[in-house]
Design a protein around this motif. Structure first.
Motif, short mmCIF file in Angstrom:
data_model
loop_
_atom_site.label_atom_id
_atom_site.label_comp_id
_atom_site.label_asym_id
_atom_site.label_seq_id
_atom_site.Cartn_x
_atom_site.Cartn_y
_atom_site.Cartn_z
N UNK A 63 0.84 -1.19 0.00
CA UNK A 63 0.00 0.00 0.00
C UNK A 63 0.88 1.24 0.00
N UNK A 64 0.35 2.31 -0.56
CA UNK A 64 1.09 3.56 -0.59
C UNK A 64 0.76 4.35 -1.84
N UNK A 65 1.44 5.48 -2.02
CA UNK A 65 1.20 6.38 -3.13
C UNK A 65 1.88 5.83 -4.38
N UNK A 84 -4.14 11.96 -6.74
CA UNK A 84 -3.23 10.96 -6.18
C UNK A 84 -3.86 9.58 -6.31
N UNK A 85 -3.06 8.64 -6.76
CA UNK A 85 -3.52 7.27 -6.87
C UNK A 85 -2.81 6.39 -5.86
N UNK A 86 -3.57 5.62 -5.10
CA UNK A 86 -2.99 4.79 -4.05
C UNK A 86 -3.51 3.36 -4.20
N UNK A 87 -2.76 2.46 -3.65
CA UNK A 87 -3.20 1.09 -3.48
C UNK A 87 -3.50 0.90 -2.01
N UNK A 88 -4.78 0.76 -1.70
CA UNK A 88 -5.18 0.69 -0.30
C UNK A 88 -4.81 -0.63 0.33
N UNK A 143 -6.77 -2.66 1.38
CA UNK A 143 -7.73 -3.68 0.96
C UNK A 143 -7.44 -4.22 -0.43
N UNK A 144 -6.33 -3.77 -1.04
CA UNK A 144 -5.96 -4.26 -2.35
C UNK A 144 -6.67 -3.58 -3.49
N UNK A 145 -7.40 -2.48 -3.24
CA UNK A 145 -8.11 -1.75 -4.29
C UNK A 145 -7.35 -0.48 -4.65
N UNK A 146 -7.53 -0.05 -5.89
CA UNK A 146 -6.89 1.18 -6.37
C UNK A 146 -7.85 2.35 -6.15
N UNK A 147 -7.35 3.41 -5.54
CA UNK A 147 -8.16 4.58 -5.21
C UNK A 147 -7.56 5.82 -5.86
#
Length: 1312
Positions: free
Chosen positions: A487-489, A541-545, A547-551
């Motif tokens: 997870x992260x930016x 900003x796009x992150x991978x949470x 929970x494994x989803x892309x936000x």
């Protein structure tokens, strides 16, 4: 074909409605084609009843349906058993062995847990509360008023549901039609009394059931009683004066021996253990049993009134709660404490719903319903959290006092500061919050693989002057990190150079989303000077949470910039009076998504013209298309370059959202692309000024959009892609137009919207500095300053201080401050004028006070009061307000009942229903009436499955369904559906929303067709009252209502209303408009009935002159008018002769052609209200004659060949082999049983029943000018031209519109 089978349920749902109009229940039918069938429910002490179920239902769905039945309420904790076996709640009914139509399911009482016992108490409390019709107003929600119109005092009590009661109301409405009230007569200047907006409810008050119901003082149970199963103790005080103590246990409830002085938990002698608390209370108290029986057998409200709406619709009026506040047992039962101890994770709930499967229609419907329920619950939680935060019940979780953030009910609340002061300070923050919500909506609407790109649940709450941004908690911010999920930016300006599979997957999703949103892939210089590829704005900003989803976060600058409000350094001197570009208070002016879409369509049309022109230059269009050389490719390349396509081989329009953004640097390799983007954005800005605003003005003149209030004006502007910051330019454009007088209602609405928006901005800062104990006094003072010229606190200052001191006693806190009383009316108006000049460049027009707008533009103060209350969430007491008294405060502190949070949220789309609804509209445009009817039924069914019809789109769909049913000759079905439409509109949009007004008028037409004249007139009276309050009499739609009333009424009142309609139509449409001709004809008919033949001749001459100038002498419409004029002349001569002969023949009846029949009146009402569209074209008639001749020749040829089927009679509704080979456009020309013409209803009224015509795209449209239902297709394009070839016609889609290529042999047919 599982999807197709289940989609057929649309017929079932709609037929249920039509059957109810005849007082029949569809549950008596056997298994239907849609998979629904009846089963019998019995057991658990419930009277046996029959339930209609679907095979694809889960057992849990059936249980929830059973729990909602009147026979079962308030029972909970039950299961279903079949053949002695308790069914698994997650099993589908169709998978149960031996399950079929007519089987018996038994209710099985399940044991309680402490939580389930508390839920059962909540259910009992909800039932005993006996929700009344006024409760919606007390809670700030819009009520449904239609039920008060359908009730009659002489109606006997009945055990039928209100749905059947309405359906059978024909017998109840047998009385004489009431005369119109004096305050809705034409020419009356006074507005109707506000008390008429919400009529007195005729329901009897709900009886009392208990004196008290609360938790016993012996709670909580001691340890030794917990071990024996005691959950809690309940204290009851019955109407007989008996005090009882009840024990809750796993088996249910029983009476124990405890008293107020002694604890004795042993069961009382001869007391039963009842699974339902009301059964035990009925055993204890005979009075409770009697009143409960009365409650169960009372006429229930229809489903549309009992179901809770997904979102709260704020009402600006309410009843005083001083003596009407009902006692609630919820706090005494401990039910105010949320049953969910742990706050919900809204983001997890939303994303889980988004991830539901979508393989079949049933799965998509369940997914859409889950998304709507989660979003609805989130919005309600936001409203509650906003009140708690601003009321001081929640502490900030941040250490900063300047920018506090709060966490309440799982909702993260903040003021969400964006950027710095360079963007515009506080106003830019509010704009960024609004843009963030708008862009979250855009990304949420993406479908397919793009649903893997997630956004955080977002909403905005405006409450007591503060705008709070509400979001669900983003994953990964709280909780432990998962080692296997990085997870992260992954994406953004600050992400830096990074390469891994997760980033590549995210970039792939962003590339697809950029294509869907017309965003250009571009590069910018990062913080370290490296090139950074972007598909969004620089802030995103796009992150991978975790929970494994892309936000994707911070998307508020996704849409491209609006260069009309962006003054660059080199353009400082270019800003002149009334010109663009011009400065704006903040730097976050972005184009709307609707404008981007319309601009792309505009550029595509330009691209097509350029390609054609280049081909003509290179040897001709046909030569270039036939040749195999590169001339056609060169033409496409040149056209792409001319229009600014980002590709040089195909038309592709993309926009860079970071162009014109401050602080963004592009690499030198992007210089050409950046210059192209600047050019495109400047063209898009000019497109608003030169195309969209004039098109909006033209639509308002021709009736495609008739806004009545601020909400409808905003919606109409936004549909054109016009931001509200163009209101000032809209006013100046109207003033410079030669049709200024015809657009005076738009000018009036624009001025009112500017005043309200400027006043709201000042109110936000004004109300924040007021103590809680003075809020009502400050709000009433502000409204008085706004609406009463030269108002000040000098005259009522002492009273305000006395009220403030009374409210402040015992309150504690800081000393009472009354600085808000220093505001005066002159000061407030000066601030409004200053803000209007700064924001809208409106340097003149507002005058010195509100009276200038009243006198100059006809603005109503009560309309301005309504708009201000709806904007700020203020709810006023329902009473009459005298807003012209300068000596006394028009609005007192006691008149302010509440200040409610105004919530802005995203709307969850129902893709299948929306798609089917759009297909139905396209079918109507093509003239396929029967196909459109079936599609509308399916769309209505899907809307019902997802949102229980309580949605604006569902309201529009059902309204169109009612219209099509009426056109097909099914007025009973139209009436039944329209009754639901009115209730839905009142509850979802508002009891005084413009759409509600229009739906009332349509309902009146359908009611009259069914013979319910009295109820139909009451609906028209209510529509007129609402319109006079919301806008005033000077509006084009007033002509529609007045013309309808003129056709309803008789005698002098009929003439009075028709003359008013004619005057308004002439004023707004022009003297030579076709609608004006129709009004002349209607008035001529009624004058002949009244015996004024000279007046009738004069009006029919005017109508004939209009038809003659529009169509010529040989057109059927002109001939029809000539025939009617000749009949009038002949009758006038006969009357004159009889007078000269001593009045011998005066008693003779009028000729049949001069007296309109009931069918003629209904047809005229349909024409006036846009239900029918008249279009008689000479070319159309010639084409139909040729079609008949060709069909006759083919039939003769078949007869020669000895075809056995040739003896079948050829009617206008037959579809032979030739018709099957023809296109749908040709089918549109043939008549059917249900309509005079498929999709385009031709109305040729002989012997005086004349109709108007709509022949070409450039002509004014009488049906659209009075169209009371604004459908999506009508808002996108006012006309769809279909070219019908005798052999065939080919269609193509260009810029989202359907067009057909024609030659000289083709005939033009305009369809609705």
């Amino acid at each position: 074909m599982k999807d197709t089978a289940k989609k057929g349920n649309g017929e079932k749902r709609t037929m249920d409605v039509s059957c109810s109009a005849n007082g029949k229940e569809t549950s008596e039918s056997k298994k239907d084609d849609d998979g629904s069938f009846p089963v019998k429910i019995q057991g658990a002490g419930v009277e046996p009843f029959e339930l209609q179920v679907h095979g694809f239902w889960l057992v849990q769905d059936a249980i929830m349906t059973v729990l909602g039945r009147e026979e079962v309420v308030p029972r909970t904790s039950i299961a279903l058993a079949f053949s002695g076996v308790t069914l698994d709640p997650m099993m589908e009914l169709q998978d149960i062995k031996g399950f079929k139509a007519g089987v018996t399911l038994r209710l099985v009482e399940e044991p309680y847990s402490p939580r389930l016992a508390q839920a059962h108490l909540a259910r009992v409390q909800e039932m005993l509360k006996a929700i009344g019709p006024q409760d919606a107003l007390m809670e700030g929600r819009s009520p449904a008023v239609l039920n008060t119109l359908t009730q009659t005092s002489e109606a006997p009590p009945t055990l039928h549901t209100s749905k059947n009661k309405r359906a059978n109301s024909k017998t109840e409405q047998s009385g004489e039609a009431p005369p119109p009230p004096a305050y809705i007569l034409p020419g009356v200047s006074e507005i109707p009394p506000l008390m008429t907006l919400l009529p007195t409810i005729t329901h009897s008050e709900a009886p009392s059931y208990l004196l008290d119901l609360s938790l016993s003082c012996w709670n909580p149970p001691p340890g030794f009683r917990k071990l024996q199963g005691d959950f809690m103790y309940i204290s009851v005080h019955t109407l007989e004066g008996k005090h009882c103590d009840i024990t809750s246990c796993p088996r249910g409830f029983y009476l124990n021996r405890s008293t107020l002085e002694m604890f004795d938990p042993r069961p009382a002698q001869s007391t039963p253990v009842c699974h339902c608390l009301t059964d035990l209370l009925s055993h204890i108290s005979p009075q409770f049993k009697h009143n409960l029986s009365t409650l169960r057998h009372r006429p229930s409200l229809p489903t549309e009134e009992t179901l809770s709406t997904p979102y709260r619709t704020v009402s600006w009026l309410g009843i005083s709660s001083l003596h009407s506040h009902k006692p609630s047992f919820s706090s005494r039962l401990g039910l105010d404490q949320d049953l969910n101890v742990q706050a919900p994770d809204w983001n997890k709930e939303l994303q889980t719903a988004r991830d539901l499967p979508q393989r079949s229609l049933e799965e998509r419907l369940q997914r859409d319903r889950a998304l709507l329920q989660v979003n609805s619950a989130f919005v309600w939680a936001v409203a509650q959290a906003a009140e708690k935060v601003m009321d001081g019940f929640v502490d900030s979780i941040s250490g900063s006092h300047g920018d506090p953030v709060f966490l309440c009910g799982g909702v993260f609340m903040s003021k969400a500061t964006y950027g710095d002061q360079l963007l515009g300070g506080e106003r830019s923050n509010r704009a960024a919050q609004r843009l963030e919500l708008q862009c979250v909506q855009a990304y949420s609407d993406l479908d397919g693989d793009l649903q893997n790109l997630h956004t955080i649940p977002t909403a905005l709450a405006d409450y007591r002057g503060v705008r709070l941004s509400a979001q669900g908690l983003a994953p990964g911010i709280q909780g432990s990190e998962q080692a296997e999920v990085p997870s992260g930016l992954l994406y953004g300006y600050s992400a830096g150079p990074l390469e891994n599979p997760s980033r590549r997957k995210l970039l792939q999703l962003l590339a697809l989303s950029a294509k869907a949103l017309s965003l250009q892939r571009h590069a910018v210089l990062g913080p370290t000077g490296h090139q950074l590829p972007l598909f969004t704005s620089i802030d995103a900003q796009g992150i991978l949470g975790a929970d494994g989803r892309y936000y994707l976060l911070d998307v508020y600058r996704t849409m491209p910039a609006d260069t009309n409000f962006l003054v660059e350094d080199g353009e400082e001197g270019a800003e002149t009076e009334g010109s663009f570009p011009r400065r704006y208070p903040h730097a976050l002016c972005r184009l709307r998504p609707e404008l981007v879409k319309a601009f792309i369509q505009h550029k595509h049309a330009e691209f097509s013209q350029r390609v054609k022109a280049h081909m003509e230059e290179n040897g001709g269009l046909e030569e270039c298309m036939k040749s195999a050389d590169s001339r056609n490719i060169d033409a496409v390349r040149k056209a792409c370059k001319d229009v600014g396509s980002v590709s040089d081989i195909i038309f592709e329009m993309r926009f860079n959202p970071n162009v014109f953004s401050q602080g963004v640097e592009f690499p030198s390799s992007e210089s050409d692309a950046v210059e192209l983007q600047k050019r495109l954005l400047k063209e898009a800005a000019c497109f608003i000024i030169n195309d969209r605003i004039p098109e909006f003005m033209n639509d308002c003149i021709h009736g495609a959009d008739i806004p009545m209030d601020g909400a409808s004006l905003r919606r109409a502007l936004h549909q054109k892609g016009i931001n509200l910051r163009y209101l000032g330019h809209l006013i100046s454009s109207i003033n410079q137009s030669d049709r200024k007088h015809q657009l005076r209602h738009i000018t009036r609405l624009a001025f009112a919207e500017i005043v309200v928006r400027c006043a709201q901005r000042f109110f936000s800062g004004y109300i924040q500095g007021v103590e809680t104990s003075n809020l009502s006094a400050a709000a009433s003072h502000f409204l008085c300053c706004l609406l009463v010229p030269n108002f000040s606190s000098a005259s009522n200052g002492e009273e305000s201080k006395k009220r403030s001191r009374r409210r402040g006693r015992g309150g504690g806190g800081a000393p009472d401050s009354t600085s808000w009383t220093a505001l005066s009316g002159n000061e407030l108006w000066s601030l409004i004028c200053q803000d209007a000049e700064e924001t809208y460049r409106l340097k003149e027009g507002l005058g010195s006070n509100v009276d200038h707008l009243v006198e100059q533009y006809g603005l109503q103060k009560i309309s301005l009061l309504r708009e201000m209350c709806l904007k700020t969430g203020i709810q006023l007491r329902l009473r009459e307000y005298i807003l012209d008294n300068r000596n006394k405060a028009a609005i007192n502190p006691d008149d302010v009942l509440n200040i409610l949070p105004v919530i802005k949220h995203i709307s969850m789309t129902t893709s299948d229903a929306t798609r089917m609804f759009s297909a139905a509209q396209n079918s109507l445009q093509k003239g396929l009436l029967e196909q459109a009817y079936e599609q509308l039924k399916e769309a209505a069914y899907i809307f019902g499955r997802v949102c229980d019809d309580l949605h604006p789109e569902a309201c529009r769909c059902l309204s169109l369904l009612a219209r099509v049913a009426y056109v097909q000759g099914h007025p009973a079905e139209a009436r039944s559906v329209q009754l639901r439409v009115v209730v839905i509109s009142e509850r979802v949009l508002g009891f005084d929303h413009p759409n509600t007004i229009q739906q009332y008028v349509l309902l009146a037409v359908y009611l009259l067709a069914g013979g319910e004249t009295a109820l139909a007139q009451r609906c028209l009276y209510r529509a007129k009252v609402l319109l006079l309050t919301v806008h005033g009499a000077d509006h084009p739609y007033t002509a529609v209502i007045d013309a309808s009333l003129g056709l309803f009424l008789q005698g002098e009142q009929s003439l009075q209303y028709l003359q008013s309609a004619l005057k308004l139509n002439s004023s707004f449409r022009g003297d030579a408009d076709l609608t004006t001709a129709l009004m002349h004809h209607l008035l001529a008919q009624r004058l002949c009935v009244a015996g004024d033949y000279r007046g009738g001749m004069n009006h029919e001459k005017e109508a004939h002159s209009i038809y003659q100038s529009k169509y010529g002498e040989d057109h059927p419409q002109t001939k029809c008018s000539s025939d009617f004029l000749r009949n009038i002349t002949q009758q006038a001569v006969r009357v004159e002769r009889s007078i000269r002969q001593g009045g011998v023949e005066l008693c003779e009846a009028l000729p049949e052609g001069l007296v309109p029949s009931q069918d003629t009146t209904l047809e005229q009402l349909a024409l006036v209200n846009g239900i029918l569209k008249t279009s008689y074209s000479t070319r159309m008639m010639e084409f139909k004659e040729k079609l008949k001749e060709r069909k006759a020749a083919e039939e003769a040829e078949k007869a020669k060949l000895g075809n056995s089927e040739s003896t079948s009679q050829v009617t206008e509704e037959d579809t032979d082999t030739n018709a099957e080979s023809q296109s749908s456009e040709t089918n549109a020309c043939e008549k059917s049983d249900h309509s005079n013409m498929n999709g385009q209803i031709e109305s040729h009224q002989h012997n005086g029943n004349c109709a108007t015509k709509n022949e070409s795209e450039g002509e004014e449209q009488p049906s659209n000018s009075t169209n009371s239902v604004s459908t999506e297709s009508q808002s996108k394009s006012s006309n769809v031209m279909m070219l019908v070839n005798e052999a065939e016609s080919e269609s193509a889609v260009v810029n989202g519109k359907e067009c057909v290529v024609k030659d000289e042999s083709e005939k033009q047919v305009e369809t609705e």
